[in-house]
Design an enzyme around this catalytic site. Structure first.
Site, PDB file in Angstrom:
ATOM      1  N   LYS A 247      44.091  31.946  53.375  1.00 15.65           N
ATOM      2  CA  LYS A 247      44.017  33.138  54.217  1.00 15.65           C
ATOM      3  C   LYS A 247      42.904  33.038  55.261  1.00 15.65           C
ATOM      4  CE  LYS A 247      46.042  36.483  50.983  1.00 15.65           C
ATOM      5  NZ  LYS A 247      45.817  37.683  50.164  1.00 15.65           N
TER       6      LYS A 247
ATOM      7  N   ARG B 125      46.469  33.526  42.409  1.00 20.06           N
ATOM      8  CA  ARG B 125      47.777  33.419  43.086  1.00 20.06           C
ATOM      9  C   ARG B 125      47.622  32.437  44.242  1.00 20.06           C
ATOM     10  NH1 ARG B 125      50.770  35.697  47.355  1.00 20.06           N
ATOM     11  NH2 ARG B 125      52.996  35.970  46.858  1.00 20.06           N
TER      12      ARG B 125
END
Length: 277
Positions: A223, A257
């Site tokens: 991210k 995750r």
């Protein structure tokens, strides 16, 4: 903390760190959109993640990157129905999760034998979701997001991001338990309606979320909170992701995750070894 989750009659041990592998069916993802183009791709990628040590496979068809176009529940289910049926048939013992904020998709997925619902909106994008989870009695990932994927990064503001996310969890967990849901995983929602500073404040304070005595899931994989600091792109964000995964594990995370299962599993093994010292 509740060390075990009842996942379709199977006990998932969360007392040791686990890895959730991302199986992305959207063509609009910030990183791996469009890489699954056939049944062979789907099965090969799933086998790879399971062999690398993924405890959970999380499948989604709706992109939730900032500014993503939202698709209807019907369109989402058209993209998911066959892959989920195939995965359940080919991997009967695997723990499968579906990433959706639509209550009807959650119900349809449960009907296909899917084990966990992963809702990035924490029930806020479909008012029927929490009651649906209560009726389904299925484990639920409760994530915090400010706004929607289309609006969440438009100058998000908090007086105190950790305190406000904790207040959200307190209210939502109370509602879920009143509906009969006992198997709840909490996710602070890194990158979902948070600035870079908000994300790192949450990571620094992650241990505070252990007060809820629920497994904590974190999702940093490639991210912008990695790449804005390191000066990389999502394509080259693996090393920074591994650093954040390691810090999260040290601060109390139970489930990572990730796109890259092998490297995340290695991080959990090293942290487990340090914990024995």
């Amino acid at each position: 903390m509740r060390n075990y989750l009842n996942v379709g009659g199977k006990l998932l041990d969360c007392s040791k760190p686990l890895v959730m592998g991302i199986l992305n069916l959207s063509t609009d993802s910030f990183y791996d959109g469009g890489r699954i183009n056939s049944e062979k791709d789907l099965l090969n990628h799933t086998v790879k993640m399971i062999q690398e040590g993924a405890a959970i496979i999380d499948t989604g068809a709706q992109s939730t990157r900032p500014g993503a176009r939202l698709i209807s529940a019907d369109d989402e289910w058209k993209l998911l129905s066959h892959p989920l049926s195939l995965l359940r048939r080919e991997f009967p013992d695997a723990i499968l999760s579906v990433d959706t904020f639509h209550a009807t998709v959650a119900e349809n997925a449960a009907g296909e034998g899917i084990d966990i619902i992963n809702d990035v909106s924490g029930g806020n994008m479909d008012e029927r979701m929490l009651e649906k989870i209560g009726r389904l009695k299925i484990p639920y990932v409760l994530m915090h997001m400010k706004g929607t994927p289309q609006t969440m990064q438009q100058n998000p503001f908090y007086e105190d991001v950790t305190r406000e996310v904790m207040r959200f969890f307190s209210a939502a967990i109370l509602k879920l338990t009143s509906l009969g849901v006992s198997d709840i995983i909490i996710d602070p929602g890194f990158g979902f309606g948070k600035t870079l500073e908000h994300n790192y404040d949450l990571l620094s304070n992650l241990e505070k979320f252990k007060i809820f005595e629920r497994p904590i899931l974190t999702g940093f994989s490639r991210k912008s909170m990695v790449n804005k600091v390191t000066g990389t792109t999502a394509e080259h964000g693996l090393n920074g992701t591994t650093v954040l995964n390691t810090l999260a594990l040290q601060n109390g995370a139970n489930i990572l995750r990730v796109h890259d299962v092998k490297e995340a599993v290695e991080a959990t093994k090293i942290i487990a070894r340090i914990s024995k010292s």
